[in-house]
Design an enzyme around this catalytic site. Structure first.
Site, mmCIF file in Angstrom:
data_model
loop_
_atom_site.group_PDB
_atom_site.id
_atom_site.type_symbol
_atom_site.label_atom_id
_atom_site.label_comp_id
_atom_site.label_asym_id
_atom_site.label_seq_id
_atom_site.Cartn_x
_atom_site.Cartn_y
_atom_site.Cartn_z
ATOM 1 N N ASP A 101 -11.211 3.139 11.076
ATOM 2 C CA ASP A 101 -10.623 3.305 11.931
ATOM 3 C C ASP A 101 -10.888 4.271 12.818
ATOM 4 O OD1 ASP A 101 -7.036 3.501 11.998
ATOM 5 O OD2 ASP A 101 -7.476 2.883 9.826
ATOM 6 N N ASP A 203 -6.302 3.488 15.926
ATOM 7 C CA ASP A 203 -4.347 4.023 15.028
ATOM 8 C C ASP A 203 -4.100 4.624 16.505
ATOM 9 O OD1 ASP A 203 -3.452 4.768 12.836
ATOM 10 O OD2 ASP A 203 -3.021 6.735 13.764
ATOM 11 N N GLU A 263 -4.159 -0.697 17.712
ATOM 12 C CA GLU A 263 -2.612 -0.851 16.967
ATOM 13 C C GLU A 263 -1.133 -0.049 17.930
ATOM 14 O OE1 GLU A 263 -0.046 1.272 13.415
ATOM 15 O OE2 GLU A 263 -1.253 3.209 15.000
ATOM 16 N N HIS A 338 -1.730 -1.813 5.578
ATOM 17 C CA HIS A 338 -1.020 -0.910 4.175
ATOM 18 C C HIS A 338 0.628 0.199 5.212
ATOM 19 C CE1 HIS A 338 -2.957 0.959 8.472
ATOM 20 N NE2 HIS A 338 -2.589 1.846 7.515
ATOM 21 N N ASP A 339 0.894 -0.386 6.332
ATOM 22 C CA ASP A 339 2.111 0.731 6.571
ATOM 23 C C ASP A 339 3.434 -0.469 6.578
ATOM 24 O OD1 ASP A 339 0.628 2.344 8.260
ATOM 25 O OD2 ASP A 339 0.641 1.779 9.656
#
Ligand code: NOJ
Length: 568
Positions: A101, A203, A263, A338-339
């Site tokens: 990430d 990210d 993302e 995870h979000d």
């Protein structure tokens, strides 16, 4: 057959691992790298080819690793650099690649750059972040996603200035307008690539560039121009694509086999190719947020729409996004991470009678669409939302800050807790359910977040032995996708767009075609295969239920039944 623009990353299935909740090896209640390493054979058994690991760098964990204090060190609770090396070797030995990430919109406020930056106005690191001198008055309002007052400017007394933080005040935004910052980031990216990682998930990358003339934005403008969502403004930084192109030249072009997944909150489909069009030399794939907004009510924070989501709207959205990449670029597809809450609770039905078929139907959808599928750990078992009843159980700053924000706004806190049972990020962050023992085989001590009590019947050990489990269906479909190139590269065509319960589409590559029929409902649905396809012969190649009622072109689908036919 000859396929144009073939790439390994278009043909793979991505498995996302939240290391904090995957497997604890040293009984501190937190997942870690040795724990993950002990489960590599399991990951291999899934057939996935690429692991995306959520951040494992040194971090004070204000936002579970998305606040990095040292980009080149491993978080001690997760392990050591030597554990990391073992993990990488272990994955590669099993034919699995690794995505790290990359969190570079912001750092932790404990990162040495920020520690220096806040010391004085003439510190050499001052320009690594965005500062506003208080003698100029209050800076123009910017919204923070994780702030008790929703304010993205934090006053810092040491230098009588405000600093910018789109996320929490422990996550100051880096100043990408400073070329030194960019060079530091590229160097750090090369550091991990030289260790042998296979790429990055980037990210909040759509937010990195800022308009440093800091225009004043009225509430009206945010409402009308940006649909009241600051993401759409944040994703419009003037030099965003200049920076991504520079990153490509400085880093990506030097590692031709690597892959990046951006993302991209705040991005419209019309903008997507700017990130991933082959000729632009920026990134490889992106994931958008458009689908994630469906199924929430207009009012409230992540409040479920009492009517659920509308299947025609869902089909329209995924069809339009498919079309974006039908000739150029490439997309990804996901229904949870995870979000987000658990995909089963959000898009399927987690009631006992529908849990298994609806998990399998969602697996079918993701593995038969034309984009690289991203699966979040636990979704292969049909893990469900934990639905905490008290704010004390939550660990995630998004929920905690939003609770305080509502307190500050005198909002309805009871309603908020109800809404969070549906939408909170912690629903997907509960420990992976390995077995039926008290902490689901995740840890032998107190877990950092509660284990879902449903692990007594939803767990890997039970599903591994059950030929009809979501887990074994997932393995079967991963293989089916690999064996049917049309499921990867084939053209996608939607049928019956207005049907309220059935989602039907074909995937065609030259003379090879596959038909997918999905019953997104709790009901038995009689359905006639679209006329246009009647000339073909149907051969059922997969069915998530044991029985199929079929008479010629008429089928009756069981609740959440998913059918895959080969067309000849
Ligand atoms: C997106 C990440 O996926 C999320 O978990 C995080 O809170 C924000 N970016 C800030 O880094």
């Amino acid at each position: 057959m000859e396929i144009k623009d073939k790439e390994w990353w278009k043909e793979t299935v991505i498995y996302q691992i939240y290391p904090r909740s995957f497997k604890d090896s040293n009984a501190d209640g937190i997942g870690d790298l040795p724990g993950l390493i002990s489960k590599l054979d399991y990951i291999q058994s899934l057939g996935v080819g690429l692991v995306w690991l959520n951040p494992i760098y040194a971090s004070p964990n204000d936002d579970n690793g998305y606040d990095i204090s040292n980009y080149e060190a491993i978080m001690p609770t997760f392990g050591t650099i030597s554990d990391f090396n073992t993990l990488l070797v272990g994955l590669h030995a099993r034919g699995i690649k690794l995505l790290m990430d990359l969190v570079v919109n912001h750092t932790s406020d404990e990162h040495p750059w920020f520690v220096e930056s806040r010391k004085s106005r003439d510190n050499p690191y001052r320009e690594y972040y965005h500062w506003w001198p208080a003698e100029k008055g209050k800076p123009p309002h910017r919204y923070s996603f994780f702030d008790k007052k929703g304010d993205a400017w934090q006053f810092d007394a040491a230098t009588n200035s405000y600093y910018l933080h789109y996320f929490s005040n422990k996550q100051p935004d880096l100043n990408w307008e400073n070329p030194k910052v960019r060079q530091e980031i590229y160097q750090m990216m090369r550091f991990w690539l030289d260790k042998g990682i296979d790429g990055y998930r980037l990210d909040a990358i759509s937010y990195i560039a800022k308009d440093t003339s800091w225009p004043v934005l009225s509430k009206k403008e945010v409402k009308e121009k940006y649909d009241n969502d600051w993401s759409y403004f944040y994703a419009k930084g003037p030099k965003l694509h200049e920076y991504l192109h520079e990153m490509h030249l400085e880093v990506l072009s030097k590692y031709p086999d690597m892959v990046t997944i951006a993302e991209t909150p705040g991005i419209e489909k019309e903008e997507a190719l700017q990130f991933v069009h082959e000729d632009r030399q920026e990134l490889h794939m992106l994931y958008h947020f458009k689908g994630m907004g469906l199924g929430y009510a207009k009012e409230g924070f992540k409040r479920p729409d009492p009517n659920g989501y509308s299947l025609p709207a869902f089909k329209k959205l995924y069809t339009e996004w498919n079309d974006v990449f039908s000739k150029e670029g490439w997309g990804t597809i996901y229904l949870g991470n995870h979000d987000q809450p658990r995909m089963l609770t959000r898009w399927g039905n987690d009631k006992p009678e529908f849990r298994v078929p609806s998990s399998k139907l969602l697996i079918t959808f993701l593995l038969t669409m034309r984009s690289t599928p991203i699966f979040y750990n636990g979704d292969e078992l049909g893990m469900a939302n934990i639905k905490f009843e008290s704010i004390q159980d939550y660990r995630d700053i998004e929920t905690l800050y939003m609770y305080h924000y509502l307190q500050f706004q005198k909002g309805d806190l009871d309603q908020f807790i109800k809404d969070q049972q549906f939408g909170a990020r912690d629903n997907s962050r509960t420990p992976f359910q390995w077995d039926a023992t008290p902490n689901a085989g995740f840890t032998t001590s107190e877990p950092w977040i509660k284990v879902n009590p449903d692990h007594v019947y939803i767990n890997l050990e039970a599903q591994d032995m059950d030929g009809n489990s979501p887990l074994n269906y997932f393995r079967h479909l991963v293989q089916l996708r690999k064996d049917h190139l049309e499921l990867i590269y084939g053209e996608y065509k939607l049928y019956d767009p207005e049907h309220e319960q059935i989602f039907t589409y074909t995937r065609t590559l030259e003379k090879t075609a596959t038909l997918i029929v999905l019953n997104f409902s709790d009901e038995l649905v009689p359905y006639t295969i679209p006329k246009e396809l009647h000339k073909k012969q149907f051969q059922l190649i997969s069915n998530n239920e044991t029985s199929l009622q079929q008479e010629g072109h008429h089928v009756t689908l069981l609740p959440w039944q998913a059918l895959i036919f080969k067309l000849k």
